[in-house]
Design a protein around this motif. Structure first.
Motif, PDB file in Angstrom:
ATOM      1  N   TYR A 193      -7.480   0.979  -5.373  1.00 39.97           N
ATOM      2  CA  TYR A 193      -6.564   0.029  -4.726  1.00 39.97           C
ATOM      3  C   TYR A 193      -7.347  -1.055  -3.998  1.00 39.97           C
ATOM      4  CZ  TYR A 193      -2.880  -1.813  -1.734  1.00 39.97           C
ATOM      5  OH  TYR A 193      -1.993  -2.658  -1.097  1.00 39.97           O
ATOM      6  N   ASP A 194      -8.374  -0.657  -3.258  1.00 40.23           N
ATOM      7  CA  ASP A 194      -9.179  -1.632  -2.519  1.00 40.23           C
ATOM      8  C   ASP A 194      -9.843  -2.624  -3.460  1.00 40.23           C
ATOM      9  OD1 ASP A 194      -8.501  -0.427  -0.148  1.00 40.23           O
ATOM     10  OD2 ASP A 194     -10.335   0.778  -0.005  1.00 40.23           O
ATOM     11  N   ALA A 195     -10.312  -2.131  -4.614  1.00 37.61           N
ATOM     12  CA  ALA A 195     -10.974  -3.008  -5.587  1.00 37.61           C
ATOM     13  C   ALA A 195      -9.993  -4.037  -6.146  1.00 37.61           C
ATOM     14  CB  ALA A 195     -11.576  -2.177  -6.713  1.00 37.61           C
ATOM     15  N   LYS A 245       0.833  -1.213   0.000  1.00 35.86           N
ATOM     16  CA  LYS A 245       0.000   0.000   0.000  1.00 35.86           C
ATOM     17  C   LYS A 245       0.864   1.259   0.000  1.00 35.86           C
ATOM     18  CE  LYS A 245      -3.882   2.346   0.377  1.00 35.86           C
ATOM     19  NZ  LYS A 245      -3.457   3.717   0.592  1.00 35.86           N
ATOM     20  N   ASP A 254      -7.686   5.424  -3.620  1.00 36.77           N
ATOM     21  CA  ASP A 254      -7.824   4.445  -2.543  1.00 36.77           C
ATOM     22  C   ASP A 254      -8.881   3.402  -2.878  1.00 36.77           C
ATOM     23  OD1 ASP A 254      -5.887   5.658  -0.959  1.00 36.77           O
ATOM     24  OD2 ASP A 254      -7.329   6.974   0.024  1.00 36.77           O
ATOM     25  N   ALA A 255      -9.988   3.847  -3.471  1.00 36.84           N
ATOM     26  CA  ALA A 255     -11.053   2.916  -3.846  1.00 36.84           C
ATOM     27  C   ALA A 255     -10.576   1.952  -4.929  1.00 36.84           C
ATOM     28  CB  ALA A 255     -12.283   3.693  -4.327  1.00 36.84           C
ATOM     29  N   LEU A 282      -7.214  -5.020  -4.686  1.00 47.37           N
ATOM     30  CA  LEU A 282      -6.801  -5.893  -3.594  1.00 47.37           C
ATOM     31  C   LEU A 282      -7.807  -7.026  -3.381  1.00 47.37           C
ATOM     32  CD1 LEU A 282      -4.190  -5.447  -2.018  1.00 47.37           C
ATOM     33  CD2 LEU A 282      -5.557  -4.661  -0.090  1.00 47.37           C
ATOM     34  N   GLN A 283      -9.093  -6.718  -3.487  1.00 48.94           N
ATOM     35  CA  GLN A 283     -10.119  -7.735  -3.291  1.00 48.94           C
ATOM     36  C   GLN A 283     -10.038  -8.849  -4.323  1.00 48.94           C
ATOM     37  OE1 GLN A 283     -14.019  -5.947  -3.063  1.00 48.94           O
ATOM     38  NE2 GLN A 283     -13.447  -4.591  -1.375  1.00 48.94           N
ATOM     39  N   TRP A 332       1.978   1.896  -3.465  1.00 50.14           N
ATOM     40  CA  TRP A 332       0.869   2.448  -4.246  1.00 50.14           C
ATOM     41  C   TRP A 332       0.720   3.942  -3.984  1.00 50.14           C
ATOM     42  CZ3 TRP A 332      -3.037   0.892  -7.710  1.00 50.14           C
ATOM     43  CH2 TRP A 332      -4.144   1.727  -7.798  1.00 50.14           C
ATOM     44  N   ASP A 333       0.698   4.325  -2.715  1.00 49.54           N
ATOM     45  CA  ASP A 333       0.523   5.736  -2.353  1.00 49.54           C
ATOM     46  C   ASP A 333       1.654   6.592  -2.924  1.00 49.54           C
ATOM     47  OD1 ASP A 333      -1.792   5.132  -0.964  1.00 49.54           O
ATOM     48  OD2 ASP A 333      -0.797   5.027   0.989  1.00 49.54           O
ATOM     49  N   ASP A 385      -8.291 -12.797   2.734  1.00 50.62           N
ATOM     50  CA  ASP A 385      -8.272 -12.093   4.014  1.00 50.62           C
ATOM     51  C   ASP A 385      -7.202 -12.625   4.958  1.00 50.62           C
ATOM     52  OD1 ASP A 385     -10.318 -10.451   3.243  1.00 50.62           O
ATOM     53  OD2 ASP A 385     -11.883 -11.728   4.078  1.00 50.62           O
TER      54      ASP A 385
END
Length: 224
Positions: A170-172, A79, A167-168, A174-175, A82-83, A180
């Motif tokens: 990245y989260d997408a 992360k 951020d959204a 990552l999923q 990514w940032d 988990d």
């Protein structure tokens, strides 16, 4: 890069920072760098070659500051990378646009070095057993999403940019590439194959041929 080229590249970078890409004319560059116009053409060929050199230098400087820690949380490191990538793109719009121009092809040594850093970070995640796609697929998805996020944000007026979009994104991604928690072999054959694939190059009891064959099997199992 020779001293003469580095001097001119630095002058162009300063012009872009202060006045934007439109300020980069042969006359302006020659004046800023204290050289004659023929010198610029001799060293860089044309304006396109000069801008490519500036973009390459900026990216190489950025990549040289990126490291992959051997300790710490691999997910946090991914992360953070990514940032940093998003921040670099937004802070260097002209450079980023040049580097991502399809017309340039994929011949940037600095871009290749940056991808190696990303691969190393993804490999650390894979080694934990949390990656549910192949390393190659994960790298491709993260790289594509990061590039798209930066270009989308750059297309917006600065005052309208919503960094939550990155951020959204990245989260997408990552999923779609991680689980988990580390999976058991029986419950997650793909993640298990991806995790084991990370240690194949370091198995001293195997010959080079055996390592290559095992890597091929595991890549196939992971859907690479």
């Amino acid at each position: 890069m020779t001293e003469a080229k580095a001097h001119i590249v630095a002058a162009v970078a300063q012009l872009i920072d202060e006045h934007g890409p439109a300020a980069v004319t042969t006359r302006a560059v020659a004046q800023a760098a204290g050289v004659q116009a023929p010198t610029i053409y001799r060293l860089f060929g044309d304006k396109g070659g000069l801008l490519d050199a500036v973009a390459e230098h900026a990216l190489a400087t950025y990549v040289s500051g990126k490291t992959v820690a051997e300790e710490g949380d691999p997910m946090a490191a991914l992360k953070a990378g990514w940032d940093t990538h998003i921040g670099f793109g937004l802070a260097n719009a002209a450079v980023f646009g040049r580097l991502t121009d399809p017309a340039r092809g994929a011949d940037s040594p600095a871009a290749a070095a940056g991808l190696e850093v990303l691969r190393a970070r993804v490999r650390r995640v894979a080694a934990t057993g949390r990656l549910c796609v192949s390393e190659r697929r994960a790298v491709e998805l993260i790289h594509a999403a990061g590039t798209g996020a930066v270009l989308t944000l750059l297309a917006m007026a600065p005052e309208n940019r919503d960094l939550g979009l990155a951020d959204a994104m990245y989260d997408a991604v990552l999923q779609s590439i991680v689980t988990d928690a580390p999976v058991r072999t029986a419950d997650g054959p793909v993640a298990a194959a991806v995790a084991f694939r990370t240690v194949v190059p370091d198995l001293p009891m195997l010959t080079d041929t055996e390592r290559a064959l095992m890597a091929e099997w595991l890549d196939r199992a992971a859907g690479a």
